[in-house]
Scaffold this motif. Structure first.
Motif, mmCIF file in Angstrom:
data_model
loop_
_atom_site.group_PDB
_atom_site.id
_atom_site.type_symbol
_atom_site.label_atom_id
_atom_site.label_comp_id
_atom_site.label_asym_id
_atom_site.label_seq_id
_atom_site.Cartn_x
_atom_site.Cartn_y
_atom_site.Cartn_z
ATOM 1 N N ALA A 205 0.817 -1.205 0.000
ATOM 2 C CA ALA A 205 0.000 0.000 0.000
ATOM 3 C C ALA A 205 0.852 1.256 0.000
ATOM 4 N N ASP A 206 2.074 1.140 0.481
ATOM 5 C CA ASP A 206 2.886 2.336 0.596
ATOM 6 C C ASP A 206 3.426 2.851 -0.722
ATOM 7 N N ALA A 207 3.612 1.944 -1.600
ATOM 8 C CA ALA A 207 4.259 2.358 -2.843
ATOM 9 C C ALA A 207 3.229 2.954 -3.770
ATOM 10 N N LEU A 208 2.813 4.162 -3.449
ATOM 11 C CA LEU A 208 1.692 4.780 -4.150
ATOM 12 C C LEU A 208 1.949 4.884 -5.650
ATOM 13 N N ASN A 209 3.185 5.151 -5.981
ATOM 14 C CA ASN A 209 3.518 5.317 -7.391
ATOM 15 C C ASN A 209 3.132 4.107 -8.228
ATOM 16 N N GLU A 210 3.118 2.995 -7.603
ATOM 17 C CA GLU A 210 2.921 1.762 -8.346
ATOM 18 C C GLU A 210 1.482 1.275 -8.254
ATOM 19 N N ILE A 211 0.692 2.020 -7.526
ATOM 20 C CA ILE A 211 -0.647 1.526 -7.237
ATOM 21 C C ILE A 211 -1.658 2.152 -8.178
ATOM 22 N N VAL A 212 -2.551 1.354 -8.681
ATOM 23 C CA VAL A 212 -3.654 1.924 -9.433
ATOM 24 C C VAL A 212 -4.949 1.585 -8.708
ATOM 25 N N ILE A 214 -8.629 0.451 -8.607
ATOM 26 C CA ILE A 214 -9.585 -0.322 -9.406
ATOM 27 C C ILE A 214 -10.892 -0.355 -8.625
ATOM 28 N N GLY A 215 -11.890 -0.963 -9.167
ATOM 29 C CA GLY A 215 -13.165 -1.010 -8.472
ATOM 30 C C GLY A 215 -13.024 -1.768 -7.155
ATOM 31 N N TYR A 216 -13.486 -1.173 -6.091
ATOM 32 C CA TYR A 216 -13.458 -1.806 -4.767
ATOM 33 C C TYR A 216 -12.052 -2.245 -4.367
ATOM 34 N N GLY A 217 -11.082 -1.411 -4.596
ATOM 35 C CA GLY A 217 -9.751 -1.740 -4.127
ATOM 36 C C GLY A 217 -8.669 -1.062 -4.930
ATOM 37 N N THR A 218 -7.463 -1.423 -4.604
ATOM 38 C CA THR A 218 -6.323 -0.916 -5.349
ATOM 39 C C THR A 218 -5.482 -2.117 -5.734
ATOM 40 N N MET A 219 -4.575 -1.909 -6.634
ATOM 41 C CA MET A 219 -3.758 -3.007 -7.083
ATOM 42 C C MET A 219 -2.396 -2.497 -7.502
ATOM 43 N N LYS A 220 -1.423 -3.344 -7.295
ATOM 44 C CA LYS A 220 -0.110 -3.002 -7.810
ATOM 45 C C LYS A 220 -0.191 -3.040 -9.324
ATOM 46 N N LYS A 221 0.427 -2.097 -9.940
ATOM 47 C CA LYS A 221 0.363 -2.065 -11.390
ATOM 48 C C LYS A 221 0.900 -3.369 -11.984
ATOM 49 N N SER A 222 1.915 -3.900 -11.317
ATOM 50 C CA SER A 222 2.523 -5.118 -11.851
ATOM 51 C C SER A 222 1.595 -6.329 -11.731
ATOM 52 N N ASP A 223 0.619 -6.236 -10.830
ATOM 53 C CA ASP A 223 -0.304 -7.364 -10.668
ATOM 54 C C ASP A 223 -1.567 -7.209 -11.509
ATOM 55 N N LEU A 224 -1.674 -6.100 -12.228
ATOM 56 C CA LEU A 224 -2.897 -5.862 -12.990
ATOM 57 C C LEU A 224 -3.047 -6.876 -14.109
ATOM 58 N N THR A 225 -4.260 -7.288 -14.303
ATOM 59 C CA THR A 225 -4.525 -8.154 -15.442
ATOM 60 C C THR A 225 -5.331 -7.401 -16.500
#
Lengths: 1099, 519
Positions: A205-212, A214-225
């Motif tokens: 959660a801390d690495a805001l730069n990498e977070i996007v 999404i609906g009902y949550g956030t996700m690491k950009k690298s984990d996005l599908t």
């Protein structure tokens, strides 16, 4: 009492308790960290710059100082890394590489950066040998607590160790191998093996730069599908920006944002991956901090009705947000991302995340700008002298008013705007807050137009119950005051303000000798009088409040509840003075009021777990209920003939016994169940499955609930050995998704039968009208949402140490069950009926490319370039009727046409009409004829562009930075409806002004004015949308001011286009029978060119 | 264990939440009138929509426009930048096709009329069958038959629902011409004995005579409906039946021919119409909120404005029609309003004047002289002879809305129908009496037996009913004049006699077939 009812009350009771607890916690628990003086010689600015001022200090201490102030953590083996050497260093840089190389200069040490961890190691170690070594150490979290169960794996091999109760681990590995540390909820870490390795893992959660988001949550950009594009505040468009949509125009591929004109706060048309529908309701869903908004246009009160002017354009529904409060805007594009919003996801979802407080000292920030705007160039109509001369030349009798008036000069002005934003934020480990105030006063370049806006926002987050409960509360309040002029999007032959200014005889004076306005006739108006004698003011108040509670029920299982309340109250008051010649009923007052709001309650659970660190699951399940209410009333009064008093202040001066009053109300509800499974196998293979079941009151009795599933797969190829062996990609991910979303933006009540009152008749031979009762709607109980199936395949990559990164996405969207008002099977109560048309499809196929490059990354010089490209092919198939017409032209003599059609085999936005070939010997228009000698009607253009290409680049040199943003749209056509009225000689002979271009034509003065390809123009353009020059002031003493920046921005500096109107970025609303048109240029409020001077400072 | 807990928790939440709403749409701003329609005292509210529908027969973007613009009586020429619409032009030139929006409006109008009647019948038949309710049912049946008649006359075949068929997603039965014809005749024959006579019901209501007159029209055109264009000589004739029905109406002596023709067309014409010859009036009343068509505005020049009226300079009539006239016929022009408005009633040609007598000018400053000649493709402002049939109330504060009751059926038509039926069935003498009855009432010279031709009867109908609406198209077909070449219109093929079924209707109902030769 039935059980359902009881349960319902019970839930409400529970919700209420939770909310109450939340409130109590805020007021007891909210503590603000006191400011503490910073005497360290390492500073990190807001922008992430590290300032290092150390004199002869051991390297070890310097590293500790950096660790304290920055986000970085140093890892080294004290046995073979000697950090006792003293260094003297004075540097400010945002590049950690630069700092590290200066720091390690003259040592035998080298470093390696992995995310926030910096590994320091002897320079020779990497290539030493492949002897096996035993690595041991401790894995800690950010707070320094031991992490139990962390997976430690030799990269590319099977040997695995797991940390014990104290976070300790030990394993054998070849010396030149890397170790991979992984743990659910923490960022994966990969480091070169050394005998002693104590590592800190960083929470996701801390690495805001990498977070996007999404609906009902956030996700690491690298984990996005799925396909999600995010724009962070630092990448927002700059300058005179009044609404959030302007922040991201041109920044995201696949998202086409068109300003409908240049009016302050004016409307925008946003299409995410093309047009999916035929009717209106093609706008994306806006979600602000988890609250889906009702951004429909009916929240805006309409104005006064007046012959010739037409209805005024809608304003941007997001005006209530202060752009300065926005942290990021993420756009969910493919079905895997949007399916969680089910029946509202088909047009894409725009997630707006507001700024929050950060842990650390309190920060006071100010930013503001002042700007000057002007009309870039006037429309070239004849001046009074040219008008006289041309008429004399051609022997046309004109009425010479004896004056020389440039009507455009009379209505345009140089406009001034100012903006101030002040915020205070801060926080500690358990709470954070942010309070902000904003003020914007934006003048429009047309006199008496503008927007004034006040924003206030309060955000608080508090943890409680041993950090097991987190409550977040946000309250946003805004007041927007719009001042408008009588400008219309359609209108008749008399013309609105701008058409009048362009077409009215330039020899007419503005004023008569007695000082009154010169007003020729009802049809030939005086634009200055129109401005001066009309007052059109709208006041919109909007409050958006939401509270979210997150409770950790047990480890990794969280219950979250989101309650939101959104209320808008808007009033528009229009007075038209009786002195206006076209006021047949003397002076008028129109008051329109809209009360609109929605309430939301959402409950959901999230659960994360893994099986042997190999199979990782992240689950979500929830329920949502949202209720929308929209009520408007209006009244209008006429007959005012008093002078020198604002009619609004005493309505009894008019015919107050015959006030016309109207009102309408719609209520609708949405109830949904949703769920998501994220499955991660070995951090290489990612699988997401979403579903949402949406029930809406708008749907017919037989189709209350719709099911919207989606699935996506991503393959992080850079984790595969064969890609690693290429030693080329720093990041390589393949994504594929498929899913179904819906569109429920249809009018209320259309599914139901309606027995209602209708026109009456006189049945007694006298004058008593008997009101009639009949069926007033053809019911359709099968009515349901539109289904959009979307497939997406995409690739993300990063090469050259991520200095070149980008993504390519290919998508295909197909909308079925298209909702249309089709002709009913007559005889029926109404000629048309709403229906989901079987077999019909709307297809959008497209490609999106985004590229970001760091061309120069030097101590003093930096140069970044970003490009995004998108191209969408839209097509309508199997339309059950031969065509649907829309986009009716406006103005004298050209009514009765439809400029656009929707037709099978053609894209939406196809212009259809006669093909203009030129003039015959008599100066009459010649059109392409068929074999029978009839004029051929055919496709003469398309309003959708072939592609759009946007480029942003920023160069910085020491403390100066320059950024440029170009946007371009290529291959779209515009129907220049304004030219159809002005750029001809037929109207000239009737006393209208004409363009300088028209005077070069061999056209006859009595030529018939048809809608034809003559007025279809290429709408391609390249715009230097903004250019900003910034300077960060060096501050010797950062005690009071930690950051000070001046910037100078120019907007709309350069426009290259062949379009003959004011600006090719136009979209006049010419909705016909609920079917919107695209790319019609009318008297759109011209886009301004503006220059802004801005200051921002942090205290 | 944990998983079970999750499942339980989810189950609990789901159950709790599912009960929160049943998603029944709440409609707050519409009154559900299902109570109202079950009460017999509200019968008049149920029948009112059918009567209100009749006003649509006067629509200037639908029925009236189409039935008149396809003839030599009315044309909407394009005037430079004004009135530029191929839908107007093609009506006049008979180049109309299935996409013509006005033909679509016409079709839709009759279809809506049928449904308005069907809905009324659906609820009326469920009420206590009092005399009042029974009478409303019969009146509604007449209005429905009128719609069916026009559909059959204009389009040949059409889809038809019974009032008991209320599922509007089901494709209805198609009534082809022969079947429709017989059905209309049989329905009218059923209601004629049941309908009230004039005087038994208030002015404006459907009477027995109206139904008899409609049936007479069906019989008069029977040969057209059963024969082959252009002469229809192979069709069956029903002259005797026509004559019989006309006799019935005339002999009942409920109506008398008006002495003052123009008084029938004045703004407040209801009393005079009721006293004299009007058989089916359609009531308009501005004060009661029932506002009529902008008759004056659509034809007069911009500069002929007066009072609260502003003009649109649109339609005119044609030299073909003007050529049929004896200009001394009082029906050609009337000057009774000239001192108030500047223009005459009837046909307007030549220099136009203001109410004060000043010569009016065009917008570009030349004299406003209406010339009979025009170009349908592109006319000047002052081309085309104008027509003011329904006279304005110069003092009206309702702007463009006319006040006049619409003369749908008049006794004169009964005389002229009988005249024609007699003439066509060989009774020239009988025909002569009828036509001369009318001509002497109008103050024009009567004909001698030798002079009487079918063309004279045709022309007489034009003098009487021009710009009224329901008659000219029908007459032109019956007298074999519809397809002939005339001023600004080339000869058209006979398939144009039937209007094309609108594309919108074909696309909504695949079982409906286009009329022959249309695309």
């Amino acid at each position: 009492m039935n059980i359902k009812h009881y349960s319902c009350n019970n839930t409400k009771f529970l919700c209420n308790r939770l909310v109450l607890i939340g409130f109590i916690l805020f007021f007891i628990g909210a503590t603000v960290q006191p400011m503490y003086a910073n005497i360290n010689s390492v500073m990190v600015t807001k922008a992430g710059e590290i300032t290092l001022n150390v004199n002869n200090k051991p390297m070890r201490e310097v590293l500790t100082l950096i660790e304290k102030q920055s986000k970085f953590i140093f890892v080294y083996n004290s046995e073979n890394v000697n950090l006792s050497k003293s260094v003297t260093i004075n540097v400010t840089s945002s590049s950690i590489n630069e700092i590290m190389s200066m720091l390690l200069k003259g040592t035998t040490l080298t470093y390696e950066i992995s995310d926030r961890q910096i590994l320091i190691l002897p320079a020779t170690q990497g290539t030493k040998n492949d002897n096996k070594i035993t690595v041991s150490g401790v894995v800690l979290d950010e707070a320094g607590n031991a992490l139990i169960g962390v997976n430690v794996q030799v990269k590319g091999e099977s040997s695995i160790a797991v940390t014990d109760m104290d976070g300790k681990y030990s394993l054998m590995t070849p010396a030149n191998k890397s170790l991979v540390f992984s743990y659910v909820g923490y960022k994966r870490l990969e480091m070169k093996a050394q005998p002693q390795m104590n590592v800190h893992m960083i929470s996701d959660a801390d690495a805001l730069n990498e977070i996007v988001v999404i609906g009902y949550g956030t996700m690491k950009k690298s984990d996005l599908t799925g396909s999600v594009s995010g724009v962070k505040s630092k990448d927002f468009n700059t300058g005179l920006v009044s609404s959030p949509s302007q922040l991201i125009q041109g920044r995201v591929s696949g998202v086409n944002i068109t300003n409908n004109g240049g009016e302050p706060g004016g409307g925008v048309t946003i299409r995410v991956r093309g047009s999916n529908s035929i009717r209106s309701g093609q706008d994306p869903l806006y979600v602000v901090d988890g609250v889906p908004l009702d951004a429909s246009e009916d929240q805006q009160p309409s104005g006064a009705s007046l012959a010739g002017i037409g209805s005024s354009g809608k304003k941007n529904p997001l005006n209530f947000l202060n752009p300065d409060d926005i942290e990021s805007i993420d756009i969910l594009k493919d079905a895997s991302a949007t399916a969680i919003y089910g029946a509202r996801g088909a047009n894409g979802v725009i997630m707006v995340t507001t700024k929050k407080g950060t842990e650390g000292q309190s920060k006071v920030s100010y930013s503001g700008y002042a700007s000057v705007s002007e009309l870039p160039s006037e429309y070239s109509v004849l001046s009074a002298d040219q008008y006289r001369k041309y008429a004399a030349e051609k022997g046309v009798t004109i009425e010479d008013g004896g004056a020389s008036t440039n009507w455009q000069d009379e209505i345009f002005r140089t406009a001034f705007s100012k903006n101030h934003n002040l915020s205070i934020s801060g926080g500690n480990k358990t709470s954070n807050y942010r309070i902000s105030l904003g003020y914007l006063d934006q003048q429009g370049i047309i006199k008496k137009t503008g927007m004034e806006k006040y924003n206030g926002r309060f955000y608080l987050s508090q943890k409680a119950l041993n950090n097991r409960l987190q409550i977040e509360a946000s309250l946003m309040a805004s007041r927007t005051m719009d001042q408008r002029a009588p400008l219309g999007e359609s209108g008749g032959y008399e013309g609105d303000l701008l058409l009048t200014a362009l077409k009215v005889n330039p020899t007419y004076p503005v004023y008569n000798e007695d000082g009154t306005y010169f007003q020729k006739s009802k049809d030939v108006r005086n634009p200055v009088a129109m401005i001066d004698l009309t007052n059109d003011n709208t006041k919109t108040d909007r409050i958006l409040a939401n509270i979210t509670g997150t409770l950790e029920i047990c480890k990794n299982l969280n219950y979250k509840m989101n309650v939101a309340f959104d209320q808008t109250q808007a009033t528009r008051k229009v007075t038209q003075d009786e002195e206006l010649i076209y006021m047949t009923d003397k002076g008028t007052v129109d008051i329109n009021n809209v009360e609109s709001g929605n309430k939301l309650i959402e409950n959901y659970l999230t659960y994360k777990f893994d099986i042997k660190q190999i199979h990782k699951f992240d689950l979500l399940a929830g329920h949502s209920y949202q209720r929308f209410r929209n009520y408007w009333y209006s009244f209008s009064e006429e007959g005012f003939d008093v002078e020198d008093i604002n009619y609004l202040y005493d309505l009894s001066f008019g015919n107050n016994t015959t006030i016309t009053g109207l009102s309408d109300i719609t209520v609708n509800e949405l109830q949904s169940f949703f769920g998501r499974v994220n499955y991660n196998l070995l951090d290489k293979y990612l699988l997401t499955a979403n579903f949402r079941i949406d029930g809406s009151t708008k749907f017919g009795e037989n189709n209350k609930y719709g099911f919207f599933p989606s699935a996506a797969f991503a393959w992080r190829m850079n984790e595969e050995q064969f890609i690693k062996d290429l030693n080329f990609f720093d990041n390589l991910k393949l994504r594929a998704s498929v899913g179904v979303t819906g569109n429920q933006e249809i009018p209320n009540k259309i599914s139901q039968i309606m027995l209602g009152s209708t026109d009456g008749a006189i049945l007694d031979g006298g004058s008593t009208v008997v009101q009639g009762i009949t069926l007033t709607r053809t019911p359709n109980p099968d009515l349901k949402w539109e289904r959009t199936e979307q497939k997406n395949i995409g690739i993300d990559f990063g090469i050259f140490k991520n200095r070149l990164s980008g993504n390519v996405d290919l998508f295909s969207k197909t909308t079925r069950d298209v909702l249309l008002q089709v002709y009913s099977i007559s005889p029926a109560p109404t000629t048309q009926v709403w229906s989901n048309v079987p077999d019909m499809r709307i297809e959008n196929k497209g490609i999106e490319v985004g590229l970001n490059g760091v061309i120069i990354d030097h101590k003093d010089w930096k140069w970044n370039v970003g490009i995004n490209y998108s191209s969408i092919k839209n097509m309508v198939k199997n339309l059950p009727m031969s065509s649907i017409t829309t986009g009716n032209p406006s103005g004298p003599g050209i009514t009765g046409f439809s400029s656009q059609i929707i037709k099978s085999g053609y894209p939406i936005g196809t212009f259809w009409g006669y093909n203009f070939l030129g003039f015959d010997a008599d100066g009459n228009s010649v059109y392409e004829l068929d074999d029978n000698g009839s004029k051929v009607e055919k496709c003469i253009g398309n309003a959708q562009p072939d592609f759009s290409l946007n480029l942003n680049t920023s160069v910085s040199w020491k403390r100066f930075d320059l950024s440029l943003f170009f946007n371009s749209v290529v291959g779209n056509d515009i129907y220049n409806n304004l030219a159809n009225v002005l750029d001809n000689l037929s109207m000239f002979s009737k006393g209208s002004n004409t363009t300088t271009h028209a005077t070069t034509l061999s056209e006859s003065f009595t030529n018939v004015l048809d809608y034809s390809s003559r007025y279809i123009e290429d709408g391609s353009y390249l715009r230097l949308s903004s250019a900003t020059l910034g300077y960060n002031v060096p501050l010797k003493d950062k005690k009071w001011i930690s950051n000070l920046r001046f910037s100078f921005t120019g907007n709309n500096l350069l426009l290259l286009t062949n379009y003959s109107g004011y600006d090719p970025e136009v979209n006049s609303s010419r909705t016909s029978n609920g079917v919107p048109s695209l790319g019609i240029g009318w008297t759109n409020y011209p886009m301004a060119r503006s220059f802004s001077f801005g200051i921002s400072a942090d205290f | 264990m944990k998983k079970i807990a999750i499942i339980l928790y989810m189950a609990v939440i789901t159950v709790f939440m599912a009960g929160c709403t049943d998603l029944k749409e709440e409609i707050l701003n519409e009154q559900d009138d299902s109570q109202v329609i079950s009460q017999t005292e509200n019968a008049k509210m149920i029948v009112a929509p059918a009567y209100a529908y009749l006003r649509d027969l006067q629509s200037r973007s639908g029925v009236w426009l189409v039935l008149e613009s396809v003839t030599d009586e009315v044309v909407f020429p394009t005037r430079g930048t004004d009135w530029n619409s191929s839908a107007y032009r093609t009506l006049f030139t008979h180049e109309y096709d299935s996409k013509n929006s006005y033909i679509k409006n016409t079709w839709n109008s009759f279809m809506l009329g049928i449904t308005k009647c069907n809905v009324a019948l659906q609820y009326l038949t469920k009420l206590d069958q009092t005399d009042e309710v029974k009478n409303y049912i019969n009146e509604t049946l007449f209005i429905r038959a009128l719609c069916m008649y026009h559909l059959m006359d204009c389009f040949g075949h059409f889809p038809m629902r019974e009032y008991t068929e209320t599922d509007y997603s089901v494709k209805p039965k198609i009534l082809y011409r022969e079947e429709a014809l017989e059905r209309i005749i049989s329905e009218l024959n059923t209601i004629i004995p049941l309908l009230k006579e004039k005087g038994e019901v208030p002015y404006g209501r459907i009477t027995k005579a109206a139904a008899q007159m409609l049936l007479a029209k069906v019989y008069l055109n029977y040969q057209v409906y059963t024969g082959t264009a252009p002469a229809f000589s192979d069709g069956k004739t029903k002259w005797d039946e026509t004559i019989q029905l006309c006799d019935d109406i005339i002999d009942a002596k409920k109506y008398t021919l008006a002495d003052d023709y123009w008084k029938l067309y004045l703004a407040y014409n209801e009393t005079y119409s009721d006293q004299t010859e009007t058989i089916l009036p359609i009531i308009f009343n501005n004060t009661a909120g029932i506002r009529g068509v902008a008759w004056v505005n659509i034809t007069l020049h911009y500069n002929q404005k007066f009072g609260n009226f502003s003009m649109w300079n649109g339609c005119c009539t044609t030299p073909t029609f003007l050529a049929t006239w004896d200009k001394t016929d009082p029906r050609y022009q009337d000057n009774r309003l000239k001192s108030q408005v500047g223009f005459n009633l009837g046909i307007l040609v030549g220099q136009q004047y203001s109410a004060a007598g000043a010569e009016l000018l065009t917008r570009t400053g030349s004299k406003l002289i209406f010339t009979p000649e025009f170009s349908v493709q592109n006319s000047t402002e002052s081309q085309g002879a104008r027509v003011v049939k329904y006279a304005p109330d110069p003092t009206s504060t309702y702007g463009s809305n006319s006040e006049n009751d619409f003369q749908y059926y008049r006794l004169t038509d009964v005389y002229l129908m009988r005249c024609e039926a007699k003439f066509r069935s060989g009774d020239k003498g009988g025909a002569l009496i009828d036509i001369n009855t009318i001509r002497s009432k109008r103050g024009v010279a009567t004909y001698a037996l030798a002079d009487l031709t079918l063309e004279k009867i045709y022309n007489e109908r034009g003098y009487e009913f021009y710009w009224d609406g329901p008659s000219r198209r029908n007459d032109m077909v019956r007298f074999n004049r519809y397809c002939e070449a005339r001023y600004e219109k080339p000869a058209s093929e006979t398939y144009k006699i039937l209007l094309p079924i609108p594309l919108s209707a074909l696309e909504a109902n695949s079982e409906l077939k286009q009329n022959e030769k249309y695309e």
